[in-house]
Design a protein around this motif. Structure first.
Motif, PDB file in Angstrom:
ATOM      1  N   LEU A  49       5.858  35.885  38.172  1.00 26.48           N
ATOM      2  CA  LEU A  49       4.787  35.051  37.931  1.00 26.48           C
ATOM      3  C   LEU A  49       5.690  34.594  36.280  1.00 26.48           C
ATOM      4  O   LEU A  49       5.599  33.588  35.425  1.00 26.48           O
ATOM      5  N   LEU A  50       6.227  35.139  35.589  1.00 26.65           N
ATOM      6  CA  LEU A  50       6.885  35.824  33.753  1.00 26.65           C
ATOM      7  C   LEU A  50       8.353  34.601  34.803  1.00 26.65           C
ATOM      8  O   LEU A  50       8.580  34.215  33.781  1.00 26.65           O
TER       9      LEU A  50
ATOM     10  N   GLU B 224       8.141  32.355  37.048  1.00 27.93           N
ATOM     11  CA  GLU B 224       7.630  30.672  36.857  1.00 27.93           C
ATOM     12  C   GLU B 224       7.266  30.707  35.816  1.00 27.93           C
ATOM     13  O   GLU B 224       7.887  29.387  35.657  1.00 27.93           O
ATOM     14  N   ARG B 225       6.657  31.100  34.588  1.00 24.64           N
ATOM     15  CA  ARG B 225       6.432  30.558  33.355  1.00 24.64           C
ATOM     16  C   ARG B 225       7.682  30.368  32.728  1.00 24.64           C
ATOM     17  O   ARG B 225       8.117  29.573  32.172  1.00 24.64           O
TER      18      ARG B 225
ATOM     19  N   ARG C 222       9.350  27.003  34.703  1.00 22.47           N
ATOM     20  CA  ARG C 222       8.245  25.996  34.007  1.00 22.47           C
ATOM     21  C   ARG C 222       8.256  25.281  32.828  1.00 22.47           C
ATOM     22  O   ARG C 222       8.108  24.176  32.842  1.00 22.47           O
ATOM     23  N   ALA C 223       8.618  26.424  31.475  1.00 26.02           N
ATOM     24  CA  ALA C 223       9.015  26.201  29.978  1.00 26.02           C
ATOM     25  C   ALA C 223      10.081  25.579  30.192  1.00 26.02           C
ATOM     26  O   ALA C 223      10.042  24.909  29.261  1.00 26.02           O
TER      27      ALA C 223
ATOM     28  N   ASN D 103      -0.120  41.962  35.708  1.00 24.66           N
ATOM     29  CA  ASN D 103      -0.148  39.966  35.235  1.00 24.66           C
ATOM     30  C   ASN D 103      -1.078  39.553  34.298  1.00 24.66           C
ATOM     31  O   ASN D 103      -0.220  38.604  33.394  1.00 24.66           O
TER      32      ASN D 103
ATOM     33  N   LYS E 290       0.785  37.946  31.379  1.00 26.21           N
ATOM     34  CA  LYS E 290       0.592  36.431  30.844  1.00 26.21           C
ATOM     35  C   LYS E 290      -0.148  35.935  30.014  1.00 26.21           C
ATOM     36  O   LYS E 290       0.168  35.150  29.033  1.00 26.21           O
TER      37      LYS E 290
ATOM     38  N   TRP F 214       3.492  35.650  27.704  1.00 21.23           N
ATOM     39  CA  TRP F 214       4.066  34.883  27.521  1.00 21.23           C
ATOM     40  C   TRP F 214       3.673  33.952  26.809  1.00 21.23           C
ATOM     41  O   TRP F 214       3.612  33.146  26.309  1.00 21.23           O
ATOM     42  N   ASP F 215       1.969  33.862  27.439  1.00 22.96           N
ATOM     43  CA  ASP F 215       1.335  32.023  26.889  1.00 22.96           C
ATOM     44  C   ASP F 215       0.524  32.145  25.816  1.00 22.96           C
ATOM     45  O   ASP F 215       0.681  31.067  25.347  1.00 22.96           O
TER      46      ASP F 215
ATOM     47  N   ALA G 132       5.821  31.606  24.972  1.00 23.32           N
ATOM     48  CA  ALA G 132       5.781  30.712  25.173  1.00 23.32           C
ATOM     49  C   ALA G 132       5.902  29.412  24.369  1.00 23.32           C
ATOM     50  O   ALA G 132       7.326  28.762  23.519  1.00 23.32           O
TER      51      ALA G 132
END
Length: 175
Positions: free
Chosen positions: A33-34, A36-37, A40-41, A141, A145, A148-149, A153
């Protein structure tokens, strides 16, 4: 997020480390998950690995990544709890030059909104070592989230105003 779209985005190079005695790359959902983020960023995922909850192994891995000129930032997931096997903060204590206390404080404040008082069991933290940022997130998870979010981010986006971690990078090794 206070992103100034008129500014240029500067991708940074990030390594992701999952700290676990039981996970493999095949079942490491928080690390995946991390990673991917991060991509994606728009950042560059330089390496992704798993290390067991052993201080010496973590210190060795972190020192290798800190000394790797391709890596600007390390984000870990796992090992921040209170059990005897949770040793991420102890490993970071051995490699750090400076604490970034606001990261852990903000993480727990944000996490409180999701998991209530259980957030006091988290030892999420961040440090700076030889010009490399290291952020330690819990292994769930949800924690990835939240971290990061809601924090990374923005702070790892060079366009974030009024300030961000990226714009400090050229000056991190000043004496």
């Amino acid at each position: 997020m206070a992103v100034d779209q008129s500014r240029t985005f500067t991708p940074i190079n990030i390594a992701v480390l999952t700290i676990s005695d039981t996970r493999t790359l095949a079942d490491d959902t928080s690390g995946a998950l991390l990673a991917e983020r991060v991509t994606r960023a728009g950042h560059n995922l330089i390496e992704r690995a798993i290390e067991k909850d052993v201080v010496a192994a973590l210190v060795r891995r972190l020192n290798n990544w800190i000394d790797d000129t391709r890596i600007d930032c390390v984000i870990t997931t796992g090992g921040t709890g209170l059990t005897g096997r949770d040793v991420t903060p102890e490993a970071l204590d051995q490699v750090k030059e400076k604490d970034i206390p606001g990261f852990g404080e903000l993480f727990r404040w944000l996490s409180f909104k999701t998991i209530g008082t259980s957030t006091v069991q988290s030892r999420a933290m961040a440090v700076l070592s030889r010009g490399t940022y290291i952020f330690a997130l819990p292994g769930s998870n949800g924690a990835v989230k939240d971290g990061w979010d809601q924090i990374l981010a923005e702070q790892l986006d060079s366009r974030n105003r009024p300030c961000n971690f990226v714009e400090l990078m050229p000056r991190l090794r000043e004496v």
